[in-house]
Design an enzyme around this catalytic site. Structure first.
Site, PDB file in Angstrom:
ATOM      1  N   ARG A  60      -9.422   1.128   9.185  1.00  0.00           N
ATOM      2  CA  ARG A  60      -9.058  -0.255   9.463  1.00  0.00           C
ATOM      3  C   ARG A  60     -10.112  -0.975  10.285  1.00  0.00           C
ATOM      4  O   ARG A  60      -9.927  -2.143  10.611  1.00  0.00           O
ATOM      5  CB  ARG A  60      -7.759  -0.260  10.275  1.00  0.00           C
ATOM      6  N   LYS A 107       0.834  -1.214   0.000  1.00  0.00           N
ATOM      7  CA  LYS A 107       0.000   0.000   0.000  1.00  0.00           C
ATOM      8  C   LYS A 107       0.866   1.261   0.000  1.00  0.00           C
ATOM      9  O   LYS A 107       0.638   2.185  -0.759  1.00  0.00           O
ATOM     10  CB  LYS A 107      -0.926   0.024   1.233  1.00  0.00           C
ATOM     11  N   ARG A 146      11.735  -1.533  10.488  1.00  0.00           N
ATOM     12  CA  ARG A 146      10.700  -1.097  11.432  1.00  0.00           C
ATOM     13  C   ARG A 146      10.602  -2.046  12.619  1.00  0.00           C
ATOM     14  O   ARG A 146      10.749  -3.252  12.455  1.00  0.00           O
ATOM     15  CB  ARG A 146       9.350  -1.061  10.699  1.00  0.00           C
ATOM     16  N   ARG A 184      -0.171  -8.774  13.277  1.00  0.00           N
ATOM     17  CA  ARG A 184      -0.795  -7.785  12.386  1.00  0.00           C
ATOM     18  C   ARG A 184      -1.689  -8.464  11.349  1.00  0.00           C
ATOM     19  O   ARG A 184      -2.753  -7.959  11.011  1.00  0.00           O
ATOM     20  CB  ARG A 184       0.292  -6.941  11.698  1.00  0.00           C
ATOM     21  N   ARG A 222      11.892  -5.787   4.415  1.00  0.00           N
ATOM     22  CA  ARG A 222      11.657  -4.355   4.160  1.00  0.00           C
ATOM     23  C   ARG A 222      12.721  -3.488   4.838  1.00  0.00           C
ATOM     24  O   ARG A 222      13.124  -3.742   5.973  1.00  0.00           O
ATOM     25  CB  ARG A 222      10.277  -3.951   4.680  1.00  0.00           C
TER      26      ARG A 222
END
Ligand code: AP5
Length: 215
Positions: A88, A13, A155, A166, A122
């Site tokens: 969300r 996203k 992160r 998550r 990531r």
């Protein structure tokens, strides 16, 4: 154009919101980025949300909606915006419906294995926020941002336990929004499993007014 990018963590996203935002000249509004800024800045909001984010839970709706309301009131959002990671929950979507008109919701579809691979690799630039992946989208020099030379970091919620949490939270609390927006006729399904350019082409096609041909 007022857009929502909906999808599981790691679906791409943020990566695609950056590309689409630049192409359409509209801001990317990421609630995750706004919360992380508050944490870095040591604000009262940052202190409240840090632990919630690190374990992969959702920040309470009232705090999140207040933050988005404030952000959407800024002048750059008046010509359009991409909401990346908001809403969300159903209460967040109901609240958004009272604040702004939404034109389309891009529903990023990707399987859990791909999510885990993407998030484990990531890397993000500390300075400009550019997003990389150690294998899929590597920087030219390891650990250094191509765009601004900033340092790349991982992160704190991109650890396997938080990633699994998550995903679970997404399925329980966010997935019901697919039906919510499909019923309103706003949902556009996007296969987000391929490379970013392919995903971008699908988003362009999905946002084209019906009847307009690809150029
Ligand atoms: P947030 O920052 O929104 O995290 P998220 O939704 O979990 O999404 P991510 O940022 O992890 O993934 P993404 O889909 O943007 O993927 P990306 O483009 O980076 O939220 C963090 C936390 O904040 C939440 O857990 C919660 O605590 C809180 N929060 C935020 N919003 C909230 C809300 N509304 N309500 C309550 N709490 C909220 O890509 C991932 C990786 O894959 C990158 O390495 C990238 O390079 C790579 N990649 C991307 N696309 C491709 C592709 N097409 N092919 C190959 N690799 C790709």
């Amino acid at each position: 154009m007022n857009l929502i990018f909906l999808g599981p963590p790691g679906a791409g996203k943020g990566t695609l919101a950056g590309l689409v935002g630049r192409e359409y000249g509209i801001p990317q509004i990421s609630t995750g980025d706004l919360f992380r800024e508050s944490v870095r800045g040591g604000t009262e909001l940052g202190r409240k949300v840090k632990q919630i984010m690190d374990r992969g839970d959702l920040v309470p709706d009232d705090l999140t909606v207040a933050l988005v309301k404030e952000r959407l009131a800024l002048p750059d959002a008046h010509q359009g915006f991409i909401l990346d990671g908001f809403p969300r929950t159903i209460p967040q979507a109901d609240a958004l419906g009272k604040i702004a008109r939404i034109d389309a919701v891009a529903n990023f579809q990707v399987d859990d294995e791909t999510v885990i691979r993407r998030l484990s690799g990531r890397r993000i630039c500390r300075k400009c926020g550019a997003i990389y992946h150690v294998e899929n989208i590597p920087p030219q020099v390891e650990g250094v941002c191509d765009r601004c030379g900033g340092e790349l970091y991982t992160r704190s919620d991109d650890q396997i336990d938080a990633i699994r949490k998550r995903l679970q939270v997404y399925k329980q609390q966010t997935e019901p929004l697919i039906r919510y927006y499909r019923k309103k006729g706003l949902l556009r399904d996007i296969d987000a499993s391929a490379d970013p350019e392919h995903t971008l082409q699908q988003i362009r096609a999905a946002l084209r007014p019906s009847g307009e041909q690809a150029g």
